[in-house]
Design a protein around this motif. Sequence first.
Motif, short mmCIF file in Angstrom:
data_model
loop_
_atom_site.label_atom_id
_atom_site.label_comp_id
_atom_site.label_asym_id
_atom_site.label_seq_id
_atom_site.Cartn_x
_atom_site.Cartn_y
_atom_site.Cartn_z
N PHE A 199 0.82 -1.21 0.00
CA PHE A 199 0.00 0.00 0.00
C PHE A 199 0.86 1.27 0.00
N LEU A 200 2.05 1.17 0.56
CA LEU A 200 2.97 2.31 0.49
C LEU A 200 3.39 2.56 -0.96
N VAL A 201 3.82 1.49 -1.64
CA VAL A 201 4.24 1.64 -3.04
C VAL A 201 3.06 2.14 -3.87
N LYS A 202 1.89 1.62 -3.59
CA LYS A 202 0.69 2.04 -4.33
C LYS A 202 0.45 3.54 -4.13
N LEU A 203 0.60 3.99 -2.90
CA LEU A 203 0.41 5.42 -2.60
C LEU A 203 1.41 6.27 -3.37
N LEU A 204 2.68 5.87 -3.30
CA LEU A 204 3.73 6.67 -3.95
C LEU A 204 3.54 6.68 -5.46
N GLU A 205 3.16 5.54 -6.02
CA GLU A 205 2.99 5.46 -7.48
C GLU A 205 1.69 6.13 -7.93
N ASP A 206 0.60 5.87 -7.23
CA ASP A 206 -0.68 6.45 -7.64
C ASP A 206 -0.65 7.98 -7.56
N TYR A 207 0.07 8.50 -6.56
CA TYR A 207 0.12 9.96 -6.40
C TYR A 207 1.37 10.56 -7.05
N ASN A 208 2.05 9.72 -7.83
CA ASN A 208 3.15 10.21 -8.65
C ASN A 208 4.23 10.94 -7.86
N TYR A 209 4.61 10.37 -6.71
CA TYR A 209 5.72 10.91 -5.92
C TYR A 209 6.97 10.94 -6.77
N GLN A 210 7.60 12.10 -6.84
CA GLN A 210 8.75 12.23 -7.74
C GLN A 210 10.09 12.30 -7.01
N GLY A 211 10.05 12.19 -5.68
CA GLY A 211 11.30 12.29 -4.92
C GLY A 211 12.09 10.99 -4.98
N MET A 212 13.16 10.97 -4.21
CA MET A 212 14.03 9.79 -4.17
C MET A 212 13.36 8.65 -3.40
N LEU A 213 13.65 7.42 -3.81
CA LEU A 213 13.24 6.23 -3.07
C LEU A 213 14.49 5.76 -2.33
N HIS A 214 14.56 6.20 -1.08
CA HIS A 214 15.80 6.08 -0.31
C HIS A 214 15.73 4.92 0.68
N PHE A 215 16.68 4.01 0.59
CA PHE A 215 16.69 2.88 1.52
C PHE A 215 17.56 3.22 2.72
N ASP A 216 16.94 3.18 3.90
CA ASP A 216 17.67 3.39 5.15
C ASP A 216 17.51 2.10 5.96
N ALA A 217 18.35 1.15 5.65
CA ALA A 217 18.26 -0.17 6.28
C ALA A 217 19.66 -0.76 6.27
N HIS A 218 19.83 -1.91 6.84
CA HIS A 218 21.13 -2.56 6.68
C HIS A 218 20.99 -4.07 6.65
N ALA A 219 21.99 -4.72 6.10
CA ALA A 219 21.97 -6.17 6.02
C ALA A 219 21.97 -6.77 7.42
#
Length: 386
Positions: A269-289
């Motif tokens: 649902f997060l991806v759907k929100l970002l894509e449906d509303y045409n979010y144009q910013g960076m898709l930034h991963f803040d995680a670690h292995a």
Amino acid sequence: SFIPKKEDRFTFGLWTVGNPGRDPFGLPVREGFAPVESVHMLAELGAYGVTLHDNDLVPIDATAAERERIVNEFRGALNETGLKVPMVTVSLFTDPVFKDGGFTSNDPRVRAYAIQKTIQAMDLGAELGAQTFVLWGGREGSEVDAGKDAVEATKRYREAINFLCEYNISQKYGFRFALEAKPNEPRADIYMPTTGAMLGLISTLEHPEMVGVNPEVAHERMAGLNFYHAVAQALDAGKLFHIDLNDQKMGRFDQDLRFGSDGVKEAFFLVKLLEDYNYQGMLHFDAHALRTEDRNGVIEFAKGNMRTYLILKDKVKRFNEDKEIQALLQEINGKKLELPGFDFKFSAESIQALKGYQIDRATVGAEGINYERLDQLTMEILLGVR
Ligand code: GCO
Ligand code: MN
Ligand code: MN
Ligand code: MN
């Protein structure tokens, strides 16, 4: 398919692939990727850019000459690979001087240093071509509320951000600031614990237009909240300047898991929100292995974040094109109100019309809404049978 490309705008913090697997109970388990190595590795995997804290690149005690050498070498790698640095941030949490906060510290010597360190990080960001400056106040909080007046802390926070906005204007840097909330860790309680709280603070600033939010999946989940809802509010406010993607088990310690690795449905649902509303910013991963991994596992981790995003993006497309789902949504959202003169906007006419309104409460209250069917169809898309 599902191969990341620059146009996908995936970015990673240097601290994410650089993470050596240290935790509060255990020593490092691997050598993290150094900045120049990270640039090459991420470029090869199809990322768009890297992000950094000042001290991920330049040690806190570096001389001017060392700084120049390090930044030049890093720039060389960026030029070679075409990787960008769209966002820079500042560490106001690692050094012992910040043990009781930076901008909100009771000690004016520390508050002045926190602002000085931040403007130097802004200078570095401007040199590297960054457009977004993230502020995560990891140490802005307390264990002993007797020791710090929280109203005073809020005022100091505001004063510091106002200062930084003026500096941004005076240098013509054109940064957009993105405030990142977290409920706790490393402090027992961090001020402005949620994205919604940050939005509240922004409306009290001198330059609210220059400041937005950087919501993080894990942080809202640690607080037991619905991340999709938090991001939706930020989007609606025009304040989604950046986003930190990762995953997290609800209510636990800060886990920084690979994106989509725990809450698949919420990630969808997060991806759907970002894509449906045409979010144009960076898709930034803040995680670690995971700490179980060696350097090869770090590469698998980096790939996995991007691949999962792209797979979920494909699922979103399936959902949006699914005839049965769309018909159901049409049914759910296509209800008609027959009340001439009333359009949900307040006016003399609409109030008149509303006063004469008579809902058939029993009938409407007895109607099924069909969410069970809708949710099952969503699950079937996610489970790969649709
Ligand atoms: C965390 C935070 C940080 C910030 C980073 C950028 O939980 O440790 O998410 O990783 O995002 O410091 O400001
Ligand atoms: Mn985090
Ligand atoms: Mn974290
Ligand atoms: Mn973060």
